[in-house]
Design a protein around this motif. Structure first.
Motif, PDB file in Angstrom:
ATOM      1  N   ALA A  68       7.311  -7.873   8.442  1.00  0.00           N
ATOM      2  CA  ALA A  68       7.336  -8.789   7.308  1.00  0.00           C
ATOM      3  C   ALA A  68       7.159  -8.068   5.978  1.00  0.00           C
ATOM      4  CB  ALA A  68       6.236  -9.825   7.477  1.00  0.00           C
ATOM      5  N   GLN A  69       8.099  -8.284   5.104  1.00  0.00           N
ATOM      6  CA  GLN A  69       8.052  -7.658   3.790  1.00  0.00           C
ATOM      7  C   GLN A  69       6.942  -8.288   2.956  1.00  0.00           C
ATOM      8  OE1 GLN A  69      10.920  -8.096   5.382  1.00  0.00           O
ATOM      9  NE2 GLN A  69      11.422  -5.924   5.429  1.00  0.00           N
ATOM     10  N   ASP A  70       6.676  -9.556   3.263  1.00  0.00           N
ATOM     11  CA  ASP A  70       5.735 -10.267   2.394  1.00  0.00           C
ATOM     12  C   ASP A  70       4.305 -10.166   2.895  1.00  0.00           C
ATOM     13  OD1 ASP A  70       7.119 -13.366   3.660  1.00  0.00           O
ATOM     14  OD2 ASP A  70       6.036 -11.755   4.642  1.00  0.00           O
ATOM     15  N   SER A  71       4.077  -9.421   4.001  1.00  0.00           N
ATOM     16  CA  SER A  71       2.706  -9.393   4.488  1.00  0.00           C
ATOM     17  C   SER A  71       1.857  -8.502   3.579  1.00  0.00           C
ATOM     18  CB  SER A  71       2.668  -8.900   5.931  1.00  0.00           C
ATOM     19  OG  SER A  71       2.354  -7.545   5.963  1.00  0.00           O
ATOM     20  N   ASP A  72       0.685  -8.990   3.259  1.00  0.00           N
ATOM     21  CA  ASP A  72      -0.198  -8.289   2.333  1.00  0.00           C
ATOM     22  C   ASP A  72      -0.912  -7.176   3.103  1.00  0.00           C
ATOM     23  OD1 ASP A  72      -2.199  -7.446   0.692  1.00  0.00           O
ATOM     24  OD2 ASP A  72      -3.048  -9.439   0.325  1.00  0.00           O
ATOM     25  N   PRO A  73      -0.764  -5.920   2.665  1.00  0.00           N
ATOM     26  CA  PRO A  73      -1.359  -4.819   3.426  1.00  0.00           C
ATOM     27  C   PRO A  73      -2.876  -4.822   3.333  1.00  0.00           C
ATOM     28  CG  PRO A  73      -0.467  -4.001   1.376  1.00  0.00           C
ATOM     29  CD  PRO A  73      -0.072  -5.441   1.461  1.00  0.00           C
ATOM     30  N   CYS A  74      -3.413  -5.600   2.428  1.00  0.00           N
ATOM     31  CA  CYS A  74      -4.853  -5.528   2.214  1.00  0.00           C
ATOM     32  C   CYS A  74      -5.563  -6.820   2.526  1.00  0.00           C
ATOM     33  CB  CYS A  74      -5.142  -5.029   0.814  1.00  0.00           C
ATOM     34  SG  CYS A  74      -4.770  -3.278   0.731  1.00  0.00           S
ATOM     35  N   ARG A  82     -10.198  -9.922   2.517  1.00  0.00           N
ATOM     36  CA  ARG A  82      -9.525  -8.740   2.009  1.00  0.00           C
ATOM     37  C   ARG A  82     -10.012  -7.523   2.772  1.00  0.00           C
ATOM     38  NH1 ARG A  82      -5.601  -8.293  -1.091  1.00  0.00           N
ATOM     39  NH2 ARG A  82      -6.431  -6.934  -2.705  1.00  0.00           N
ATOM     40  N   GLY A  83      -9.117  -6.599   3.055  1.00  0.00           N
ATOM     41  CA  GLY A  83      -9.558  -5.386   3.725  1.00  0.00           C
ATOM     42  C   GLY A  83      -8.400  -4.619   4.311  1.00  0.00           C
ATOM     43  N   PRO A 250      -9.582   0.133  -2.194  1.00  0.00           N
ATOM     44  CA  PRO A 250      -8.610  -0.410  -3.149  1.00  0.00           C
ATOM     45  C   PRO A 250      -7.531   0.593  -3.536  1.00  0.00           C
ATOM     46  CG  PRO A 250     -10.768  -0.170  -4.173  1.00  0.00           C
ATOM     47  CD  PRO A 250     -10.929   0.231  -2.746  1.00  0.00           C
ATOM     48  N   HIS A 251      -7.762   1.887  -3.263  1.00  0.00           N
ATOM     49  CA  HIS A 251      -6.744   2.875  -3.616  1.00  0.00           C
ATOM     50  C   HIS A 251      -5.615   2.928  -2.600  1.00  0.00           C
ATOM     51  CE1 HIS A 251      -9.523   3.846  -6.601  1.00  0.00           C
ATOM     52  NE2 HIS A 251     -10.318   4.601  -5.874  1.00  0.00           N
ATOM     53  N   GLN A 252      -5.790   2.199  -1.497  1.00  0.00           N
ATOM     54  CA  GLN A 252      -4.769   2.274  -0.452  1.00  0.00           C
ATOM     55  C   GLN A 252      -4.167   0.908  -0.228  1.00  0.00           C
ATOM     56  OE1 GLN A 252      -7.041   4.099   2.707  1.00  0.00           O
ATOM     57  NE2 GLN A 252      -6.631   6.134   1.906  1.00  0.00           N
ATOM     58  N   CYS A 253      -3.765   0.287  -1.330  1.00  0.00           N
ATOM     59  CA  CYS A 253      -3.312  -1.094  -1.246  1.00  0.00           C
ATOM     60  C   CYS A 253      -1.912  -1.324  -1.754  1.00  0.00           C
ATOM     61  CB  CYS A 253      -4.258  -1.993  -2.028  1.00  0.00           C
ATOM     62  SG  CYS A 253      -5.290  -2.915  -0.928  1.00  0.00           S
ATOM     63  N   ARG A 254      -1.051  -0.345  -1.602  1.00  0.00           N
ATOM     64  CA  ARG A 254       0.300  -0.633  -2.056  1.00  0.00           C
ATOM     65  C   ARG A 254       1.031  -1.462  -1.009  1.00  0.00           C
ATOM     66  NH1 ARG A 254       2.803   4.100  -2.445  1.00  0.00           N
ATOM     67  NH2 ARG A 254       0.928   5.317  -2.108  1.00  0.00           N
ATOM     68  N   SER A 255       2.181  -1.973  -1.403  1.00  0.00           N
ATOM     69  CA  SER A 255       2.913  -2.884  -0.536  1.00  0.00           C
ATOM     70  C   SER A 255       3.255  -2.241   0.795  1.00  0.00           C
ATOM     71  CB  SER A 255       4.180  -3.328  -1.243  1.00  0.00           C
ATOM     72  OG  SER A 255       5.232  -3.382  -0.326  1.00  0.00           O
ATOM     73  N   ARG A 256       3.355  -3.064   1.795  1.00  0.00           N
ATOM     74  CA  ARG A 256       3.557  -2.570   3.133  1.00  0.00           C
ATOM     75  C   ARG A 256       5.024  -2.667   3.543  1.00  0.00           C
ATOM     76  NH1 ARG A 256      -0.206  -5.483   7.111  1.00  0.00           N
ATOM     77  NH2 ARG A 256      -0.541  -3.982   8.722  1.00  0.00           N
ATOM     78  N   GLN A 257       5.868  -2.865   2.536  1.00  0.00           N
ATOM     79  CA  GLN A 257       7.290  -3.039   2.857  1.00  0.00           C
ATOM     80  C   GLN A 257       7.776  -1.914   3.740  1.00  0.00           C
ATOM     81  OE1 GLN A 257       9.792  -3.511  -0.483  1.00  0.00           O
ATOM     82  NE2 GLN A 257       8.784  -5.403  -1.102  1.00  0.00           N
TER      83      GLN A 257
END
Ligand SMILES: *[C@@H]1O[C@H](CO)[C@@H](O)[C@H](O)[C@H]1NC(C)=O
Ligand SMILES: *[C@@H]1O[C@H](CO)[C@@H](O)[C@H](O)[C@H]1NC(C)=O
Length: 373
Positions: A68-74, A82-83, A250-257
Motif C-alpha cells: 500500500a502506497q498510502d500506508s503510514d510508515p510510522c 505512532r511508532g 522521528p528521523h526514520q519516518c519517510r514515506s513507505r512507498q
C-alpha cells in the motif's frame, strides 16, 4: 543503509576489496542506524533463545506484504499508536523465594524492564505489560478440585528500600485482580506507558513487584504454597512477563512507498540502471541475531552515464553538463556516477544486545531506481 549496500557491492568486486578495518567501520555505521552500539551476540543456541512472540510474527508478515502506497510508515496499526519500532522488553526481575516480607502468605516476584534499550531520540508511545500464567498442575487431584484462583497484586516501587525498612511504604498499588488457573495459559495486560517513560531516566527504574496469593485456601494450606514444599496443595503457575514497547524514531519516518523492484529487467546493458542483488544475511555473518528476513532483494546501481544523457537516466542538470564536459575532456572530468535515487524500506525482526526481540522498519534498504548524478 547505503553502508550495507556498499558492503555487498564490494563483495561483488564492483569496488576494491575493502580493508577489514573499513568493513568494521561500515558495520558499525549500519548497526548504529539500527540503534545498536555493537553487534548483538545473543546468548546460547538458537533453540535456547527467547521465542518470537506470535503477535510480532504476525506484524512482521503483515508489514512484509504491505504494498500500500498510502500506508503510514510510522503508525503501528495493531496498537493504534505512532511508532516504527516494536520491542518485547524482557523481564529481568527475580522470583523472591519464600515469604514475602510484606505479606505473610504471598509469593513475591520482582519485575524489571530495562528501558535504557530505547535510544534517547525515540518517543515512547505505548508500553503495555503482559503477564502470562502457565499452570501445570503436578497432581491430577488439583484439576478435580475445581477452579483454582490466585489473587495478583501489582505494585510500582517508588524508591529503594533499605534493609529492615518496611517495603510497603515504598510501593504503590497499580492493579489487584484474581486470575483463574487453567491448563491453558491465562494472561493479564496493563497500560504502563507513563510509568515506563519515567523508567527511561537514569536511576529512576525500581521496577515492579507482583504478589501472588492463592484464593480460598485455608490458612493451614497456605504453608504448602511455599514453592520449596514437596507436597504443594496448589502448584504455582509459572509467571512470564514482558513489556511491549512501541516507540517512534522521528528521523526514520519517510514515506513507505514501494515500487516492486523484484522484477528488474535482466537485459544486459552497460548503461546506468538498477541491478538485481540478493543480500543473504548469512554472507555478512549476521544470521545469529537477525531473525527475519534471512535475506532480501537489495539491488544496486551500476552502469555508464554516457553523453548525451537520455531522460531515462534521470540525470540532474549538473550531470547533463558534466557528461558534456566529459565528452570534450574525458581525462580531465569523469562521467557522472550511477547512484540510487529512490530507495524503499524493509522490516526486520532481530535480537538486540539485551536479547529483546525487536521489530523495526528500516528506510533505504532497497534500491528501486538509479540515476546519473
Ligand atoms: C540496561 O541496558 C543498557 C543498554 O543496553 C545496559 O548498558 C545496562 O547495563 C542495562 N542495565 C541493566 C540493569 O541490565
Ligand atoms: C528513472 O526514473 C524512471 C521513473 O521515474 C524509472 O522508470 C527509470 O527506471 C529510472 N532510471 C533508472 C536508470 O533507474
Amino acid at each position: 543503509m547505503a553502508s550495507l549496500l556498499l558492503l555487498a557491492l564490494c563483495s561483488l568486486s564492483v569496488c576494491a576489496v575493502p580493508h577489514v578495518e573499513e568493513m568494521r567501520s561500515q558495520e558499525r555505521l549500519f548497526l548504529s542506524s539500527l540503534g545498536l552500539s555493537a553487534r548483538p551476540r545473543p546468548a546460547g543456541s538458537r533453540q535456547a533463545r527467547r521465542h518470537v512472540p506470535s503477535a510480532l510474527w504476525r506484524m512482521f508478515r503483515r508489514s512484509e506484504n504491505i504494498q500500500a502506497q498510502d500506508s503510514d510508515p510510522c503508525t503501528v496499526a495493531e496498537y493504534g499508536v505512532r511508532g516504527n519500532i516494536i520491542r518485547y522488553v524482557q523481564d529481568q526481575g527475580r522470583l523472591v523465594s519464600g515469604w514475602s516480607s510484606s505479606c505473610q502468605a504471598c509469593l513475591e516476584k520482582q519485575l524489571f524492564f530495562n528501558m535504557s534499550v530505547l535510544q534517547p531520540v525515540e518517543l515512547l508511545s505505548l508500553a503495555q505489560l503482559e503477564v502470562k500464567f502457565h499452570w501445570k498442575p503436578l497432581r491430577p487431584a488439583e484439576l478435580l478440585q475445581g477452579p483454582q484462583a490466585i489473587s495478583v497484586s501489582l505494585y510500582k516501587v517508588i524508591r529503594a528500600t533499605l534493609r529492615g525498612a518496611n517495603p510497603q511504604a515504598n510501593r504503590r498499588l497499580l492493579l489487584s485482580q484474581s486470575v483463574q488457573l487453567q491448563p491453558e495459559p491465562t494472561s493479564i495486560t496493563m497500560d504502563l506507558t507513563s510509568l515506563a517513560e519515567s523508567w527511561r531516566k537514569p536511576g529512576r527504574n525500581y521496577g515492579l513487584v507482583m504478589e501472588l496469593l492463592p484464593l480460598g485456601a485455608d490458612p493451614k494450606e497456605l504453608v504448602s504454597f511455599y514453592p520449596g514444599n514437596s507436597l504443594p496443595t496448589l502448584t504455582l503457575p509459572l509467571v512470564q512477563a514482558s513489556l511491549v514497547a512501541v516507540s517512534l524514531n522521528p528521523h526514520q519516518c519517510r514515506s513507505r512507498q514501494r515500487r516492486s523492484a523484484v522484477h528488474l529487467p535482466v537485459t544486459p546493458s552497460n548503461v546506468c540502471k538498477a541491478r538485481r542483488l540478493y543480500i543473504d544475511f548469512k554472507d555478512v555473518g549476521w544470521q545469529d541475531w537477525i531473525i527475519a528476513p534471512q535475506g532480501y532483494m537489495a539491488n544496486y546501481c551500476h552502469g555508464e552515464c554516457p553523453f548525451p544523457l537520455s531522460e531515462s537516466l534521470n540525470g540532474t542538470n549538473h550531470a547533463i553538463l558534466q557528461t558534456l564536459v566529459h565528452s570534450l575532456d574525458p581525462h580531465g572530468t569523469p562521467q557522472p556516477c550511477c547512484v540510487p535515487i529512490r530507495l524503499s524500506p524493509i522490516s526486520m525482526l532481530y535480537y538486540d544486545n539485551n536479547d529483546n526481540v525487536v521489530l523495526r522498519h528500516y528506510q533505504d534498504m532497497v534500491v528501486d531506481e538509479c540515476g546519473c548524478r
